[in-house]
Design a protein around this motif. Structure first.
Motif, PDB file in Angstrom:
ATOM      1  N   SER A 213      31.741  85.763  48.129  1.00 14.78           N
ATOM      2  CA  SER A 213      30.687  84.889  48.650  1.00 14.78           C
ATOM      3  C   SER A 213      31.202  83.919  49.713  1.00 14.78           C
ATOM      4  N   ALA A 214      32.496  83.967  49.981  1.00 16.83           N
ATOM      5  CA  ALA A 214      33.098  82.995  50.905  1.00 16.83           C
ATOM      6  C   ALA A 214      32.580  83.195  52.328  1.00 16.83           C
ATOM      7  N   THR A 215      32.231  82.090  52.957  1.00 21.09           N
ATOM      8  CA  THR A 215      31.862  82.125  54.372  1.00 21.09           C
ATOM      9  C   THR A 215      33.120  81.871  55.196  1.00 21.09           C
ATOM     10  N   ILE A 216      33.457  82.863  56.002  1.00 22.56           N
ATOM     11  CA  ILE A 216      34.703  82.795  56.777  1.00 22.56           C
ATOM     12  C   ILE A 216      34.369  82.870  58.258  1.00 22.56           C
ATOM     13  N   ARG A 217      34.824  81.907  59.004  1.00 19.47           N
ATOM     14  CA  ARG A 217      34.527  81.854  60.437  1.00 19.47           C
ATOM     15  C   ARG A 217      35.822  81.945  61.249  1.00 19.47           C
ATOM     16  N   ASN A 218      35.701  82.565  62.397  1.00 17.44           N
ATOM     17  CA  ASN A 218      36.835  82.583  63.307  1.00 17.44           C
ATOM     18  C   ASN A 218      37.230  81.149  63.677  1.00 17.44           C
ATOM     19  N   HIS A 219      38.516  80.946  63.831  1.00 20.04           N
ATOM     20  CA  HIS A 219      39.119  79.660  64.187  1.00 20.04           C
ATOM     21  C   HIS A 219      39.194  78.686  63.015  1.00 20.04           C
TER      22      HIS A 219
END
Length: 276
Positions: A213-219
């Motif tokens: 469920s983790a929200t992972i964003r670039n940078h």
């Protein structure tokens, strides 16, 4: 036969008379006697040739002298340029070192429990999924196995794996045998970071065991969670990609390391810190 001889004699006599008249006129005009005129007539072409040869010799001498002078000036200029370049390199190295020392003071001021020892990298080694480097400090300054290597900016570089009296070997964060507990700073999701051991992922880190469920964003910045081995909030890298692992029930993230290990020259070893 008599007529032919007489004609030739006449020509010779006429020529002689004319030559005598010309010489007499030239002698009266120049004041030179006949022998002098004859000698000058013979020597004049030689004098002209000698004069021309002397001029050419002088020109050759001037050229050789000028060429040697130019060579000497060129050599002197090259030495001056080399000296200026050395000074520029020294100035740049001093500037970099001063910047690192200022950054280190900032690191220590925000982490008062840190005790740091600086060291220079003297060699590197990389093979398959192993990545290590050797520094010029060892037990003589209190370095022990299991201590962290960091930059002056709080970026994690690796872990001391071998120590001698005046050297230490450090496993870098790119070594796949290291597992580092880490957290995505923005979301607080935690996982384990290793060197990118899959083909095509050399030079990257991989963060495993992230919640599906983790929200992972670039940078997104990834930092150490904190343990008895790694202090808290050392920067590991930044997210460049993410996805589900082979099980489909957990996510992973690929990280660009915070520091280019190959370009490093100077590191700091954390010899003491408060793990609590």
């Amino acid at each position: 036969m008599k007529h032919f001889f007489t004609g030739r004699v006449r020509v010779v006599l006429v020529t002689a008379v004319l030559l005598a008249i010309v010489l007499a006129v030239v002698s009266s005009l120049t004041g030179l006697k006949l022998p002098q005129m004859l000698v000058q007539g013979v020597l004049t072409p030689f004098r002209a040739g000698v004069s021309k040869l002397a001029d050419q010799s002088q020109q050759l001498y001037d050229y050789i002298f000028s060429y040697e002078t130019l060579l000497a000036e060129n050599h002197a200029l090259k030495e001056q340029i080399a000296a200026i370049e050395d000074e520029a390199r020294d100035a740049y190295a001093i500037k970099q070192e001063n910047e690192e020392l200022r950054a280190m003071l900032g690191l220590v001021s925000t982490n008062e429990d840190y005790k740091l020892t600086d060291a220079y990298i003297i060699s590197t080694s990389s093979a398959d999924w192993s990545s290590t480097f050797t520094i010029n400090r060892g037990t003589n300054v209190g370095i022990q196995e299991g201590m962290c290597a960091v930059t002056a900016y709080g970026e994690l570089v690796g872990l001391v794996s071998e120590v001698g009296v005046n050297y230490s070997v450090v496993k870098s964060v790119l070594d796949s045998s290291l597992e580092i507990s880490a957290t995505i700073a923005a979301s607080g999701h935690s996982g384990m970071v290793q060197g990118g051991y899959a083909s095509g992922l050399e030079g990257l880190l991989r963060m495993n065991y992230l919640p599906s469920s983790a929200t992972i964003r670039n940078h997104d910045q990834v930092v150490t969670t904190g343990s008895t081995v790694y202090p808290r909030n050392l920067v590991l890298g930044h997210v460049v990609d993410a996805g589900f692992d082979d099980t489909g029930v957990a996510k992973y993230a690929l990280l660009q390391p915070a520091v280019d290990i190959r370009s490093l020259e100077h590191v700091f070893i954390i010899t003491e810190y408060n793990a609590g």
